[in-house]
Design an enzyme around this catalytic site. Structure first.
Site, PDB file in Angstrom:
ATOM      1  N   HIS A 267      -5.707 -24.635   7.529  1.00 46.15           N
ATOM      2  CA  HIS A 267      -4.259 -24.737   7.730  1.00 46.15           C
ATOM      3  C   HIS A 267      -3.886 -24.278   9.137  1.00 46.15           C
ATOM      4  CE1 HIS A 267      -3.908 -20.392   7.287  1.00 46.15           C
ATOM      5  NE2 HIS A 267      -4.429 -20.420   6.061  1.00 46.15           N
TER       6      HIS A 267
ATOM      7  N   CYS B 216     -10.291 -10.607  -0.280  1.00 41.19           N
ATOM      8  CA  CYS B 216     -10.636 -10.020   1.019  1.00 41.19           C
ATOM      9  C   CYS B 216     -12.131  -9.797   1.145  1.00 41.19           C
ATOM     10  CB  CYS B 216      -9.985  -8.662   1.215  1.00 41.19           C
ATOM     11  SG  CYS B 216      -8.218  -8.669   1.215  1.00 41.19           S
TER      12      CYS B 216
ATOM     13  N   LYS C 133      -2.462 -19.353   0.497  1.00 41.23           N
ATOM     14  CA  LYS C 133      -2.719 -20.224  -0.642  1.00 41.23           C
ATOM     15  C   LYS C 133      -2.093 -19.649  -1.897  1.00 41.23           C
ATOM     16  CE  LYS C 133      -6.913 -20.049   0.564  1.00 41.23           C
ATOM     17  NZ  LYS C 133      -8.254 -19.652   0.299  1.00 41.23           N
TER      18      LYS C 133
ATOM     19  N   HIS D 230      -3.387  -9.882  -0.772  1.00 38.92           N
ATOM     20  CA  HIS D 230      -3.330 -10.942  -1.778  1.00 38.92           C
ATOM     21  C   HIS D 230      -2.390 -10.652  -2.941  1.00 38.92           C
ATOM     22  CE1 HIS D 230      -7.009 -11.893   0.432  1.00 38.92           C
ATOM     23  NE2 HIS D 230      -6.694 -13.133   0.149  1.00 38.92           N
TER      24      HIS D 230
ATOM     25  N   LYS E 126       5.271 -16.133   4.345  1.00 40.38           N
ATOM     26  CA  LYS E 126       3.851 -15.914   4.578  1.00 40.38           C
ATOM     27  C   LYS E 126       3.093 -17.235   4.397  1.00 40.38           C
ATOM     28  CE  LYS E 126       0.326 -13.204   2.378  1.00 40.38           C
ATOM     29  NZ  LYS E 126      -0.569 -12.521   3.202  1.00 40.38           N
TER      30      LYS E 126
ATOM     31  N   HIS F  20      -5.687 -21.223  10.743  1.00 37.17           N
ATOM     32  CA  HIS F  20      -7.051 -21.464  11.232  1.00 37.17           C
ATOM     33  C   HIS F  20      -7.004 -22.306  12.512  1.00 37.17           C
ATOM     34  CE1 HIS F  20      -7.604 -21.409   6.671  1.00 37.17           C
ATOM     35  NE2 HIS F  20      -7.978 -20.222   7.096  1.00 37.17           N
TER      36      HIS F  20
ATOM     37  N   CYS G 206     -11.276  -6.142  -3.828  1.00 34.94           N
ATOM     38  CA  CYS G 206     -10.457  -7.358  -3.830  1.00 34.94           C
ATOM     39  C   CYS G 206     -11.360  -8.514  -3.409  1.00 34.94           C
ATOM     40  CB  CYS G 206      -9.269  -7.255  -2.875  1.00 34.94           C
ATOM     41  SG  CYS G 206      -8.476  -8.862  -2.649  1.00 34.94           S
TER      42      CYS G 206
ATOM     43  N   CYS H  85      -3.884  -5.452  -4.113  1.00 32.47           N
ATOM     44  CA  CYS H  85      -4.330  -5.621  -2.731  1.00 32.47           C
ATOM     45  C   CYS H  85      -3.100  -5.913  -1.869  1.00 32.47           C
ATOM     46  CB  CYS H  85      -5.319  -6.782  -2.666  1.00 32.47           C
ATOM     47  SG  CYS H  85      -5.407  -7.543  -1.045  1.00 32.47           S
TER      48      CYS H  85
HETATM   49  N1  MSP Z   1     -14.463 -15.473   6.822  1.00 29.40           N
HETATM   50  C1  MSP Z   1     -13.640 -14.473   7.388  1.00 29.40           C
HETATM   51  C2  MSP Z   1     -13.942 -14.290   8.866  1.00 29.40           C
HETATM   52  C3  MSP Z   1     -15.368 -13.940   9.181  1.00 29.40           C
HETATM   53  S1  MSP Z   1     -15.633 -13.857  10.895  1.00 29.40           S
HETATM   54  C4  MSP Z   1     -17.159 -13.203  11.071  1.00 29.40           C
HETATM   55  C5  MSP Z   1     -12.185 -14.865   7.224  1.00 29.40           C
HETATM   56  N2  MSP Z   1     -11.928 -16.168   7.000  1.00 29.40           N
HETATM   57  S2  MSP Z   1     -10.474 -16.822   6.778  1.00 29.40           S
HETATM   58  O1  MSP Z   1     -10.720 -18.180   6.340  1.00 29.40           O
HETATM   59  O2  MSP Z   1      -9.687 -16.006   5.921  1.00 29.40           O
HETATM   60  O3  MSP Z   1      -9.823 -16.926   8.185  1.00 29.40           O
HETATM   61  C6  MSP Z   1      -9.145 -15.850   8.761  1.00 29.40           C
HETATM   62  C7  MSP Z   1      -8.645 -16.264  10.133  1.00 29.40           C
HETATM   63  O4  MSP Z   1      -7.794 -17.419  10.054  1.00 29.40           O
HETATM   64  C8  MSP Z   1      -7.771 -15.218  10.808  1.00 29.40           C
HETATM   65  O5  MSP Z   1      -8.508 -14.188  11.376  1.00 29.40           O
HETATM   66  C9  MSP Z   1      -7.047 -16.073  11.817  1.00 29.40           C
HETATM   67  O6  MSP Z   1      -7.934 -16.416  12.830  1.00 29.40           O
HETATM   68  C10 MSP Z   1      -6.738 -17.309  11.004  1.00 29.40           C
HETATM   69  N3  MSP Z   1      -5.472 -17.190  10.262  1.00 29.40           N
HETATM   70  C11 MSP Z   1      -5.311 -17.301   8.912  1.00 29.40           C
HETATM   71  N4  MSP Z   1      -3.980 -17.231   8.625  1.00 29.40           N
HETATM   72  C12 MSP Z   1      -3.271 -17.069   9.756  1.00 29.40           C
HETATM   73  C13 MSP Z   1      -1.893 -17.010  10.074  1.00 29.40           C
HETATM   74  N5  MSP Z   1      -0.965 -17.071   9.163  1.00 29.40           N
HETATM   75  N6  MSP Z   1      -1.551 -16.902  11.379  1.00 29.40           N
HETATM   76  C14 MSP Z   1      -2.489 -16.875  12.377  1.00 29.40           C
HETATM   77  N7  MSP Z   1      -3.787 -16.920  12.110  1.00 29.40           N
HETATM   78  C15 MSP Z   1      -4.226 -16.948  10.834  1.00 29.40           C
HETATM   79  O7  MSP Z   1     -11.343 -13.995   7.318  1.00 29.40           O
END
Ligand code: MSP
Length: 493
Positions: free
Chosen positions: A26, A137, A297, A154, A294, A29, A134, A151
């Site tokens: 999304h 996380c 998902k 979440h 926020k 990411h 959790c 958590c």
């Molecule tokens: N798998 C772990 C990361 C391991 S790195 C060795 C993880 N994955 S995640 O799919 O949850 O992705 C988290 C990342 O997605 C955040 O750190 C950020 O880069 C991005 N984001 C997810 N939601 C976001 C927002 N709402 N806003 C900005 N970035 C966000 O954590």
């Protein structure tokens, strides 16, 4: 003696977090991945040898549970999601060097070798762990971290987990970590204080193995245990650093602020223990909300990459907007209207019009070489500095200040009346410079501009950014509001 004439180029290695392969990517990411792409392209343009790594995090309880829910094996499940990530990055014009998966054999081997090394050194030991877990996380919490027993991220009840587990001796690295922070490891600087205070309070050793499920890398010294997903995942940065680890250490790990602890405490300590050089910086950016809600998902709203692009029909508008709208590092709110306004006002009106007017006038009148005084009004040094400090919004602002200068120059010199070929030459050179500076942000449009203005016979360029009318904006907004993806319901993959 043979003289070595090899040109020495400095290297630049940038990473994104590896995203959990349990759903499609999304806007959140996309944001980090895009910022990494902008940085990579910027450094490549400076002639540096660049390595840009992104990928997916595929082991652990969260993935195993998601796969079970749809009746697939974890590997089948993640295999099905990888094309969605790659497709999203392709659509956003993300030019990475490697897409690493934690199920890649070379990665798994490195994690095993390092586990053995750290174990032999005495930094991994067996113990018992009871804690509040959790799965969302993939982390344990203490009672005081919870909000109403849930958590904080979440908003779901945590589970009490008790297991025999191997621990990593994090406590041993407190002093070394504090020394590291003094060198400015954590960016932006305002995020440093909180980490320093928490590390000063003392560090607990953390559990690096699990026995309650088997979807992970087995510990080489005790096959009944699989490696904790974060210990496995963080090593992707090292195992994906190119042939013979050519690009290690990373210049910067770009991450979201919610995973700063893992990256600035666990990760450097894990590397210190394994005797591996440390990355130079970790930059933790802020979080986007979507219409003030926020992005998530489970709770809140989601906008995925396809929907994001559909709003203007132009990938470069999305790339521009995400980098321009909020300072990298701060939180900010996404709205369709804000995206469309910037598309219309900044890209279509300011940049698009300049390009089409000037190319049209050159087609009619031609150009004549002259000293380009106009370029003196561009503060390139400042832009360079801002890019070096990850201030993408300000760098874009500065570039667009020069776009304004060029538009004002057209208005004041009136080349459509005077047919002044020298003025048109100055504008052509200035626009080419603008295209170079914008290339990391809006590569497709910048290439088009460059092509138009470097042609032997310049002709009026195609419309770069089609203005979006208000009626259309409402239609698009309705489309998004009615879409499955923003109802907070689970999406089909
Ligand atoms: N798998 C772990 C990361 C391991 S790195 C060795 C993880 N994955 S995640 O799919 O949850 O992705 C988290 C990342 O997605 C955040 O750190 C950020 O880069 C991005 N984001 C997810 N939601 C976001 C927002 N709402 N806003 C900005 N970035 C966000 O954590």
């Amino acid at each position: 003696m043979v003289k070595n004439n090899l040109k020495v180029t400095s290297k630049f290695y940038v990473t994104t977090p590896i995203y959990y392969a349990n759903d499609i990517p999304h806007i959140g990411h996309a944001y980090t991945t895009l910022a990494a792409d902008v940085l990579a392209r910027w450094h490549k343009q400076k002639g540096e040898d660049v390595w840009f790594l992104t990928g997916t995090d595929e082991h652990g309880k969260k993935i195993a549970e998601a796969a079970e829910k749809v009746g697939e094996s974890p590997k089948q499940f993640v295999d099905g999601l990888i094309p969605k990530f790659k497709d999203a990055w392709k659509k956003l014009n993300i030019d990475y060097n490697r897409f690493i998966r934690t199920t890649d054999k070379d990665h798994e081997k490195i994690v095993k070798d390092i586990l053995q090394k750290v174990y032999d050194k005495g930094d991994i030991y067996l113990g018992d762990y009871e804690g509040l877990y959790c799965t969302g996380c993939e982390a344990y919490y203490t009672e005081k971290d919870l909000e109403d027993g849930c958590c904080p991220i979440h908003k779901k009840k945590v589970e009490v987990l008790k297991e025999s587990t191997y621990f990593f001796r994090l406590s041993k690295y407190q002093k070394k970590l504090l020394d590291l922070y003094k060198k400015g490891f954590i960016l932006p600087q305002f995020r440093e204080k909180d980490i320093i205070n928490r590390v000063k309070e003392g560090l607990n050793d953390f559990s690096i193995s699990r026995t309650s499920f088997d979807w992970g890398i087995p510990l080489p010294f005790d096959k009944k245990h699989v490696c904790y997903v974060w210990f496995d995942a963080l090593y992707n940065y090292y195992s994906g650093s190119g042939k013979d680890k050519k690009y290690w250490p990373a210049d910067v790990h770009l991450i979201g602020k919610e995973i700063i602890w893992f990256h600035t405490v666990y990760w450097p300590a894990m590397l210190m223990s394994a005797g591996i050089e440390l990355p130079k910086n970790v930059f933790a950016h802020g979080f986007w909300t979507f219409d003030s809600q926020k992005i998530s998902k489970s709770v809140g709203k989601i906008i995925n990459v396809d929907e994001l692009i559909a709003l203007t029909g132009n990938v470069d508008s999305v790339r521009y907007f995400l980098m321009r709208h909020i300072p990298f590092g701060d939180d900010g709110d996404f709205s369709e209207q804000a995206l469309i306004d910037r598309h219309n006002n900044e890209l279509a009106n300011k940049l698009g019009n300049l390009v089409s007017r000037v190319s049209g006038m050159i087609e009619k009148n031609g150009i004549s070489k002259t000293d380009v005084k106009l370029l003196k009004k561009l503060n390139e040094k400042k832009i360079e500095k801002l890019m070096g400090s990850y201030e993408f919004d300000k760098a874009l602002n500065e570039i667009f200040a020069f776009v304004d200068v060029c538009n004002e120059y057209v208005q004041s010199k009136k080349p459509w009346e005077t047919k002044d070929k020298k003025v048109l030459f100055e504008l052509k050179e200035s626009i080419l410079k603008i295209a170079d500076l914008l290339l990391p942000f809006i590569p497709e449009s910048a290439e088009k501009i460059k092509k138009t203005f470097s042609a032997k016979k310049i002709v009026k360029g195609d419309v770069l950014f089609r203005k979006i009318e208000n009626s259309l904006v409402d239609g698009l907004k309705d489309g998004i509001k009615n879409s499955e993806l923003v109802k907070g319901t689970k999406k089909g993959l």
